[in-house]
Motif scaffolding. Structure first.
Motif, mmCIF file in Angstrom:
data_model
loop_
_atom_site.group_PDB
_atom_site.id
_atom_site.type_symbol
_atom_site.label_atom_id
_atom_site.label_comp_id
_atom_site.label_asym_id
_atom_site.label_seq_id
_atom_site.Cartn_x
_atom_site.Cartn_y
_atom_site.Cartn_z
ATOM 1 N N ALA A 168 -54.636 31.573 101.237
ATOM 2 C CA ALA A 168 -53.587 32.029 100.325
ATOM 3 C C ALA A 168 -52.813 33.198 100.927
ATOM 4 O O ALA A 168 -51.575 33.240 100.888
ATOM 5 N N ILE A 169 -53.531 34.156 101.510
ATOM 6 C CA ILE A 169 -52.880 35.321 102.121
ATOM 7 C C ILE A 169 -52.009 34.886 103.291
ATOM 8 O O ILE A 169 -50.870 35.351 103.451
ATOM 9 N N ALA A 170 -52.535 33.986 104.120
ATOM 10 C CA ALA A 170 -51.761 33.496 105.265
ATOM 11 C C ALA A 170 -50.500 32.772 104.812
ATOM 12 O O ALA A 170 -49.422 32.934 105.415
ATOM 13 N N THR A 171 -50.610 31.992 103.745
ATOM 14 C CA THR A 171 -49.451 31.260 103.236
ATOM 15 C C THR A 171 -48.396 32.237 102.709
ATOM 16 O O THR A 171 -47.187 32.057 102.950
ATOM 17 N N GLU A 172 -48.850 33.271 102.020
ATOM 18 C CA GLU A 172 -47.917 34.284 101.512
ATOM 19 C C GLU A 172 -47.213 34.995 102.667
ATOM 20 O O GLU A 172 -46.007 35.260 102.611
ATOM 21 N N ARG A 173 -47.950 35.281 103.750
ATOM 22 C CA ARG A 173 -47.344 35.922 104.920
ATOM 23 C C ARG A 173 -46.266 35.022 105.526
ATOM 24 O O ARG A 173 -45.199 35.498 105.915
ATOM 25 N N LEU A 174 -46.557 33.744 105.610
ATOM 26 C CA LEU A 174 -45.591 32.801 106.194
ATOM 27 C C LEU A 174 -44.367 32.629 105.300
ATOM 28 O O LEU A 174 -43.255 32.422 105.790
ATOM 29 N N LEU A 175 -44.573 32.698 103.991
ATOM 30 C CA LEU A 175 -43.439 32.624 103.067
ATOM 31 C C LEU A 175 -42.499 33.808 103.299
ATOM 32 O O LEU A 175 -41.279 33.651 103.305
ATOM 33 N N ARG A 176 -43.098 34.989 103.509
ATOM 34 C CA ARG A 176 -42.301 36.201 103.714
ATOM 35 C C ARG A 176 -41.719 36.279 105.123
ATOM 36 O O ARG A 176 -40.627 36.814 105.323
ATOM 37 N N ASP A 177 -42.467 35.775 106.086
ATOM 38 C CA ASP A 177 -42.047 35.866 107.492
ATOM 39 C C ASP A 177 -42.325 34.544 108.195
ATOM 40 O O ASP A 177 -43.354 34.383 108.850
ATOM 41 N N PRO A 178 -41.402 33.567 108.084
ATOM 42 C CA PRO A 178 -41.610 32.240 108.669
ATOM 43 C C PRO A 178 -41.824 32.250 110.175
ATOM 44 O O PRO A 178 -42.416 31.322 110.730
ATOM 45 N N ASP A 179 -41.374 33.312 110.846
ATOM 46 C CA ASP A 179 -41.503 33.374 112.306
ATOM 47 C C ASP A 179 -42.861 33.911 112.751
ATOM 48 O O ASP A 179 -43.143 33.973 113.952
ATOM 49 N N ALA A 180 -43.686 34.315 111.812
ATOM 50 C CA ALA A 180 -44.960 34.941 112.168
ATOM 51 C C ALA A 180 -45.895 33.967 112.885
ATOM 52 O O ALA A 180 -46.651 34.357 113.767
ATOM 53 N N GLY A 181 -45.865 32.704 112.492
ATOM 54 C CA GLY A 181 -46.764 31.719 113.091
ATOM 55 C C GLY A 181 -48.053 31.618 112.301
ATOM 56 O O GLY A 181 -48.580 32.632 111.814
ATOM 57 N N PHE A 182 -48.565 30.401 112.159
ATOM 58 C CA PHE A 182 -49.735 30.178 111.305
ATOM 59 C C PHE A 182 -50.977 30.865 111.859
ATOM 60 O O PHE A 182 -51.748 31.471 111.112
ATOM 61 N N GLU A 183 -51.192 30.793 113.183
ATOM 62 C CA GLU A 183 -52.389 31.393 113.771
ATOM 63 C C GLU A 183 -52.415 32.898 113.532
ATOM 64 O O GLU A 183 -53.438 33.466 113.156
ATOM 65 N N PHE A 184 -51.269 33.538 113.731
ATOM 66 C CA PHE A 184 -51.184 34.981 113.500
ATOM 67 C C PHE A 184 -51.464 35.296 112.031
ATOM 68 O O PHE A 184 -52.190 36.240 111.697
ATOM 69 N N ALA A 185 -50.851 34.501 111.135
ATOM 70 C CA ALA A 185 -51.022 34.742 109.697
ATOM 71 C C ALA A 185 -52.480 34.577 109.282
ATOM 72 O O ALA A 185 -52.995 35.363 108.470
ATOM 73 N N ILE A 186 -53.160 33.570 109.820
ATOM 74 C CA ILE A 186 -54.567 33.340 109.488
ATOM 75 C C ILE A 186 -55.437 34.493 109.997
ATOM 76 O O ILE A 186 -56.333 34.983 109.292
ATOM 77 N N GLU A 187 -55.193 34.928 111.239
ATOM 78 C CA GLU A 187 -55.987 36.028 111.799
ATOM 79 C C GLU A 187 -55.773 37.309 110.997
ATOM 80 O O GLU A 187 -56.717 38.056 110.736
ATOM 81 N N GLU A 188 -54.533 37.563 110.623
ATOM 82 C CA GLU A 188 -54.248 38.742 109.794
ATOM 83 C C GLU A 188 -54.949 38.622 108.439
ATOM 84 O O GLU A 188 -55.520 39.593 107.924
ATOM 85 N N ALA A 189 -54.915 37.408 107.872
ATOM 86 C CA ALA A 189 -55.560 37.179 106.577
ATOM 87 C C ALA A 189 -57.069 37.399 106.671
ATOM 88 O O ALA A 189 -57.688 37.950 105.754
ATOM 89 N N LYS A 190 -57.673 36.991 107.786
ATOM 90 C CA LYS A 190 -59.115 37.200 107.971
ATOM 91 C C LYS A 190 -59.445 38.691 107.945
ATOM 92 O O LYS A 190 -60.427 39.115 107.323
ATOM 93 N N ARG A 191 -58.618 39.473 108.633
ATOM 94 C CA ARG A 191 -58.858 40.924 108.659
ATOM 95 C C ARG A 191 -58.733 41.530 107.261
ATOM 96 O O ARG A 191 -59.543 42.367 106.864
ATOM 97 N N ILE A 192 -57.718 41.066 106.526
ATOM 98 C CA ILE A 192 -57.509 41.586 105.173
ATOM 99 C C ILE A 192 -58.691 41.255 104.274
ATOM 100 O O ILE A 192 -59.165 42.103 103.509
ATOM 101 N N VAL A 193 -59.185 40.022 104.370
ATOM 102 C CA VAL A 193 -60.321 39.603 103.538
ATOM 103 C C VAL A 193 -61.568 40.410 103.882
ATOM 104 O O VAL A 193 -62.287 40.886 102.999
ATOM 105 N N VAL A 194 -61.810 40.603 105.189
ATOM 106 C CA VAL A 194 -62.984 41.373 105.613
ATOM 107 C C VAL A 194 -62.879 42.818 105.153
ATOM 108 O O VAL A 194 -63.817 43.390 104.595
ATOM 109 N N LEU A 195 -61.741 43.429 105.342
ATOM 110 C CA LEU A 195 -61.545 44.815 104.918
ATOM 111 C C LEU A 195 -61.655 44.956 103.407
ATOM 112 O O LEU A 195 -62.236 45.921 102.901
#
Length: 224
Positions: free
Chosen positions: A190-217
């Motif tokens: 869900a977090i990765a999808t929201e990131r991609l909605l806001r920034d389509p150029d971010a890339g799915f892999e980047f969004a997923i990795e960022e989402a993992k960090r957010i969930v862990v934190l």
């Protein structure tokens, strides 16, 4: 005349037989022949082959050939395939409907297809639904799709994110709800999808990795 040349000639002269040839290149040329000179007599054979054709590029040509025929003839028959027990038949019919883009097919895109246990069927249903949904149906569709966040591996998750993003801002309520789901896979997706909605150029892999960090934190902060 060389055998391959003979087979190619027959593929154009007798496309129905060519579609059943053991050579994938001959089947490809037969599908091209039918699409180049559309003939309603071949629609059933094209749909039949879609359900069992093993080669991706031949299936794409079969779909193209079907799009060359009148939707009034092809769409009802493709809708019939959505009830098939064969997953490939359902998936390819949905894929073809998404290419034809005739909205008379919308009522056939059921919740059962959108949540099909087979990932390829579900992915095809998501793409078709986004294309065919009438105005006003987007919020309901967003809820059905968002309920599957966290499903499957990378390709399936990317397909779901793309389908959701194509619906626009209406996805935000169910997306926000998914961001607090007890399942970390759902939250990450869900977090990765929201990131991609806001920034389509971010890339799915980047969004997923960022989402993992957010969930862990987030988890760590709650535990601390």
């Amino acid at each position: 005349m060389p055998k391959e040349e003979t087979n190619t000639t027959r593929a154009f002269q007798e496309p129905e037989k060519g579609l059943e040839n053991s050579s994938s290149s001959v089947r490809l040329k037969a599908a091209l022949a039918v699409g180049t000179a559309p003939d309603p007599r071949f629609i059933d054979k094209l749909i039949e082959r879609c359900a069992i054709e093993p080669e991706f590029y031949v299936r794409e040509m079969l779909t193209w050939a079907l799009t060359r025929h009148s939707p009034s003839t092809t769409v009802p028959r493709l809708i019939g395939e959505l009830r098939s027990r064969r997953a490939q038949a359902r998936s390819q019919a949905l894929h073809t409907l998404s290419k034809i883009q005739d909205r008379q097919a919308w009522p056939a895109i059921t919740r059962a297809l959108l949540t099909d246990a087979d990932d390829e069927v579900a992915r095809s249903a998501w793409r078709a639904a986004v294309v065919l949904a009438p105005e006003g149906e987007e919020p309901r569709l967003a809820e059905v799709l968002a309920a599957q966040l966290g499903r499957g591996e990378r390709e399936t998750q990317l397909s779901l994110s793309r389908a959701l993003i194509a619906l626009g801002e209406v996805i935000m309520p169910p997306l926000r709800a998914a961001m607090t789901d007890p399942d970390p896979r759902v939250r990450r997706h869900a977090i990765a999808t929201e990131r991609l909605l806001r920034d389509p150029d971010a890339g799915f892999e980047f969004a997923i990795e960022e989402a993992k960090r957010i969930v862990v934190l987030g988890t760590t902060s709650k535990e601390g």
